[in-house]
Design a protein around this motif. Structure first.
Motif, PDB file in Angstrom:
ATOM      1  N   GLU A  94       0.817  -1.207   0.000  1.00 12.13           N
ATOM      2  CA  GLU A  94       0.000   0.000   0.000  1.00 12.13           C
ATOM      3  C   GLU A  94       0.857   1.267   0.000  1.00 12.13           C
ATOM      4  N   LEU A  95       2.011   1.191   0.623  1.00 12.13           N
ATOM      5  CA  LEU A  95       2.884   2.351   0.738  1.00 12.13           C
ATOM      6  C   LEU A  95       3.782   2.563  -0.472  1.00 12.13           C
ATOM      7  N   ALA A  96       4.137   1.476  -1.150  1.00 13.20           N
ATOM      8  CA  ALA A  96       5.229   1.501  -2.135  1.00 13.20           C
ATOM      9  C   ALA A  96       5.081   2.575  -3.213  1.00 13.20           C
ATOM     10  N   PRO A  97       3.893   2.759  -3.836  1.00 10.08           N
ATOM     11  CA  PRO A  97       3.824   3.785  -4.886  1.00 10.08           C
ATOM     12  C   PRO A  97       4.138   5.195  -4.383  1.00 10.08           C
ATOM     13  N   MET A  98       3.619   5.547  -3.201  1.00 11.66           N
ATOM     14  CA  MET A  98       3.901   6.882  -2.671  1.00 11.66           C
ATOM     15  C   MET A  98       5.333   6.998  -2.157  1.00 11.66           C
ATOM     16  N   VAL A  99       5.870   5.941  -1.575  1.00 11.71           N
ATOM     17  CA  VAL A  99       7.264   5.961  -1.149  1.00 11.71           C
ATOM     18  C   VAL A  99       8.161   6.209  -2.361  1.00 11.71           C
ATOM     19  N   ALA A 100       7.863   5.533  -3.471  1.00 11.79           N
ATOM     20  CA  ALA A 100       8.653   5.735  -4.688  1.00 11.79           C
ATOM     21  C   ALA A 100       8.559   7.176  -5.183  1.00 11.79           C
ATOM     22  N   PHE A 101       7.361   7.763  -5.086  1.00 10.30           N
ATOM     23  CA  PHE A 101       7.155   9.144  -5.528  1.00 10.30           C
ATOM     24  C   PHE A 101       7.925  10.106  -4.621  1.00 10.30           C
ATOM     25  N   VAL A 102       7.752   9.977  -3.308  1.00  8.21           N
ATOM     26  CA  VAL A 102       8.414  10.890  -2.374  1.00  8.21           C
ATOM     27  C   VAL A 102       9.931  10.739  -2.448  1.00  8.21           C
ATOM     28  N   ASN A 103      10.410   9.518  -2.603  1.00  6.75           N
ATOM     29  CA  ASN A 103      11.850   9.281  -2.743  1.00  6.75           C
ATOM     30  C   ASN A 103      12.414  10.082  -3.915  1.00  6.75           C
ATOM     31  N   ARG A 104      11.701  10.101  -5.008  1.00  4.48           N
ATOM     32  CA  ARG A 104      12.147  10.872  -6.178  1.00  4.48           C
ATOM     33  C   ARG A 104      12.080  12.371  -5.908  1.00  4.48           C
ATOM     34  N   LEU A 105      10.998  12.814  -5.280  1.00  6.54           N
ATOM     35  CA  LEU A 105      10.832  14.238  -5.021  1.00  6.54           C
ATOM     36  C   LEU A 105      11.942  14.788  -4.131  1.00  6.54           C
ATOM     37  N   VAL A 106      12.263  14.082  -3.040  1.00  7.78           N
ATOM     38  CA  VAL A 106      13.229  14.640  -2.088  1.00  7.78           C
ATOM     39  C   VAL A 106      14.650  14.631  -2.634  1.00  7.78           C
ATOM     40  N   GLN A 107      14.909  13.835  -3.660  1.00 11.70           N
ATOM     41  CA  GLN A 107      16.244  13.860  -4.253  1.00 11.70           C
ATOM     42  C   GLN A 107      16.528  15.196  -4.938  1.00 11.70           C
ATOM     43  N   VAL A 108      15.470  15.882  -5.378  1.00 16.45           N
ATOM     44  CA  VAL A 108      15.660  17.143  -6.098  1.00 16.45           C
ATOM     45  C   VAL A 108      16.355  18.160  -5.188  1.00 16.45           C
ATOM     46  N   ALA A 109      15.748  18.505  -4.064  1.00 19.26           N
ATOM     47  CA  ALA A 109      16.379  19.460  -3.142  1.00 19.26           C
ATOM     48  C   ALA A 109      17.531  18.827  -2.392  1.00 19.26           C
ATOM     49  N   GLY A 110      17.489  17.502  -2.208  1.00 17.64           N
ATOM     50  CA  GLY A 110      18.593  16.827  -1.533  1.00 17.64           C
ATOM     51  C   GLY A 110      19.925  17.079  -2.219  1.00 17.64           C
ATOM     52  N   LYS A 111      19.912  17.261  -3.532  1.00 23.52           N
ATOM     53  CA  LYS A 111      21.170  17.491  -4.264  1.00 23.52           C
ATOM     54  C   LYS A 111      21.913  18.720  -3.758  1.00 23.52           C
ATOM     55  N   CYS A 167      19.427   8.803  -8.238  1.00 23.21           N
ATOM     56  CA  CYS A 167      20.390   7.859  -7.686  1.00 23.21           C
ATOM     57  C   CYS A 167      19.714   6.872  -6.753  1.00 23.21           C
ATOM     58  N   GLU A 168      20.303   5.687  -6.643  1.00 13.89           N
ATOM     59  CA  GLU A 168      19.923   4.647  -5.688  1.00 13.89           C
ATOM     60  C   GLU A 168      18.488   4.132  -5.871  1.00 13.89           C
ATOM     61  N   ILE A 169      17.900   4.345  -7.027  1.00 15.74           N
ATOM     62  CA  ILE A 169      16.567   3.813  -7.310  1.00 15.74           C
ATOM     63  C   ILE A 169      16.698   2.862  -8.495  1.00 15.74           C
ATOM     64  N   PRO A 170      16.602   1.557  -8.269  1.00 18.30           N
ATOM     65  CA  PRO A 170      16.786   0.596  -9.367  1.00 18.30           C
ATOM     66  C   PRO A 170      15.801   0.837 -10.502  1.00 18.30           C
ATOM     67  N   ASP A 171      16.297   0.741 -11.722  1.00 13.96           N
ATOM     68  CA  ASP A 171      15.485   0.831 -12.944  1.00 13.96           C
ATOM     69  C   ASP A 171      14.856   2.200 -13.164  1.00 13.96           C
ATOM     70  N   ALA A 172      15.287   3.219 -12.436  1.00 11.41           N
ATOM     71  CA  ALA A 172      14.769   4.566 -12.672  1.00 11.41           C
ATOM     72  C   ALA A 172      15.433   5.164 -13.909  1.00 11.41           C
ATOM     73  N   PRO A 173      14.769   6.099 -14.596  1.00 10.18           N
ATOM     74  CA  PRO A 173      15.435   6.823 -15.685  1.00 10.18           C
ATOM     75  C   PRO A 173      16.672   7.549 -15.170  1.00 10.18           C
ATOM     76  N   ALA A 174      17.478   8.018 -16.080  1.00 11.09           N
ATOM     77  CA  ALA A 174      18.764   8.600 -15.676  1.00 11.09           C
ATOM     78  C   ALA A 174      18.601   9.913 -14.921  1.00 11.09           C
ATOM     79  N   THR A 175      17.682  10.765 -15.345  1.00 11.19           N
ATOM     80  CA  THR A 175      17.583  12.104 -14.756  1.00 11.19           C
ATOM     81  C   THR A 175      16.146  12.431 -14.370  1.00 11.19           C
ATOM     82  N   PHE A 176      16.004  13.496 -13.577  1.00 13.54           N
ATOM     83  CA  PHE A 176      14.672  13.952 -13.190  1.00 13.54           C
ATOM     84  C   PHE A 176      13.826  14.263 -14.426  1.00 13.54           C
ATOM     85  N   GLY A 177      14.428  14.907 -15.397  1.00 17.99           N
ATOM     86  CA  GLY A 177      13.691  15.285 -16.596  1.00 17.99           C
ATOM     87  C   GLY A 177      13.251  14.114 -17.449  1.00 17.99           C
ATOM     88  N   ASP A 178      13.926  12.973 -17.283  1.00 20.00           N
ATOM     89  CA  ASP A 178      13.563  11.781 -18.059  1.00 20.00           C
ATOM     90  C   ASP A 178      12.422  10.992 -17.426  1.00 20.00           C
TER      91      ASP A 178
END
Length: 317
Positions: free
Chosen positions: A15-32, A121-132
């Motif tokens: 139940e959590l996985a889709p939103m965890v995947a979304f938030v994980n991607r979002l926080v990487q933006v400012a995390g950089k 980074c650190e997300i298996p099978d994710a596209p290379a960049t945020f824009g992708d």
């Protein structure tokens, strides 16, 4: 005390996985942005703080602007607060690429350059960049609240566990790459990191440390819960007691695991996290030669404000 009386929610990975995947991607933006900061051993200064509303970067001081980025999971938005003003970016059903474009526009209005890298980074099978990453993802307020609640409750236990440690211990926070909540204790003894792992991981392992944390699970290990490990991994971890019934050493993962479902059923989950962490530190002392005298008294600040050091130390022993 307030942490112990909160209701610890039921967490189901599927139940959590889709939103965890979304938030994980979002926080990487400012995390950089945190990678612009001076390197701290163990990457301790890159973590995101767990706030009363979500997750926030440390205060970032650049030449022309000072700012912080707050992912307000309970409000469904991202607030960029700077000495040059504030901007709010709403979170809703959209792709990571769309969010990244909105974020860069907002920070640009405040005189903040865009993050120095757009690599995922650190997300298996994710596209290379945020824009992708153009997959449209669903923002779910209820699940965002569950994510925050789990991180908030686990952080309270980990902060209580960390408090008496007198060595190097970065603040408890979310590692935005792997999206796990981490509390680390370091020992200034150099190690030899494995050459086959990425550079950032080698730099995380340049000295001995131990970690206790919380993770939401993965497809291969789908149980949310607490984890712990000692680096380098010592012998003699099999068959030990880990402070909480149901916590166990998993040799395949190289982790001590305490499932969330087990933790939430204990009489006091907050104290169970402390007991779990203490048991892992005891293992580091007994199997890896860590010093036992780096852990001071565990008591409240009011007690310490009224008690001379000699008496406080006597109480500890």
């Amino acid at each position: 005390m307030s942490t112990s009386i909160r209701v610890w929610p039921r967490l189901v990975y599927e139940e959590l996985a889709p939103m965890v995947a979304f938030v994980n991607r979002l926080v990487q933006v400012a995390g950089k942005y945190t990678l612009d900061e001076p390197f701290e051993v163990g990457w301790g200064n890159i973590v995101l703080d767990v706030t009363p509303r979500g997750l926030r970067t440390p205060t970032l001081r650049k030449r022309d602007v000072t700012f912080t980025v707050h992912y307000r999971l309970l409000d469904g938005d991202v607030v960029i607060e700077a000495d040059s003003g504030t901007r709010t970016v709403p979170l809703f059903d959209e792709s990571l690429a769309a969010f990244y474009a909105s974020f860069c526009h907002a920070v640009g209005d405040l005189g903040i350059r865009r993050p120095g890298s757009s690599l995922i980074c650190e997300i298996p099978d994710a596209p290379a960049t945020f824009g992708d990453d153009r997959v449209e993802r669903h923002w779910d307020d209820r699940t965002a609240g569950l994510i925050w609640s789990a991180l908030n409750l686990a952080a309270g236990g980990l902060e209580a566990w960390q408090a008496p440690f007198q060595g190097h211990r970065p603040r408890v926070g979310v590692m935005w790459g792997g999206f796990d909540l981490s509390a680390t204790r370091h020992r200034a003894r150099p190690t030899a990191p494995p050459a086959q792992v990425p550079a950032f991981q080698q730099n995380a392992q340049i000295e001995e440390y131990m970690a206790v944390g919380f993770a939401f699970g993965t497809p291969d290990a789908p149980d949310p819960g607490m984890y712990a490990y000692i680096w380098p991994q010592p012998d003699g971890l099999e068959g030990r007691s880990w402070g909480v019934d149901g916590a166990a050493w998993n040799p395949d993962a190289g982790l001590v695991l305490l499932p969330w479902a087990t933790l939430r059923d204990t009489p006091n989950p907050h104290q169970s996290i402390v007991a779990f962490g203490d048991a892992v530190y005891d293992a580091a002392v007994e199997t890896a030669g860590w010093p036992s005298d780096l852990v001071g008294p565990r008591c409240d600040g009011w007690y310490m404000s009224r008690t001379p050091p000699s008496l406080a130390e006597a109480r500890h022993h």
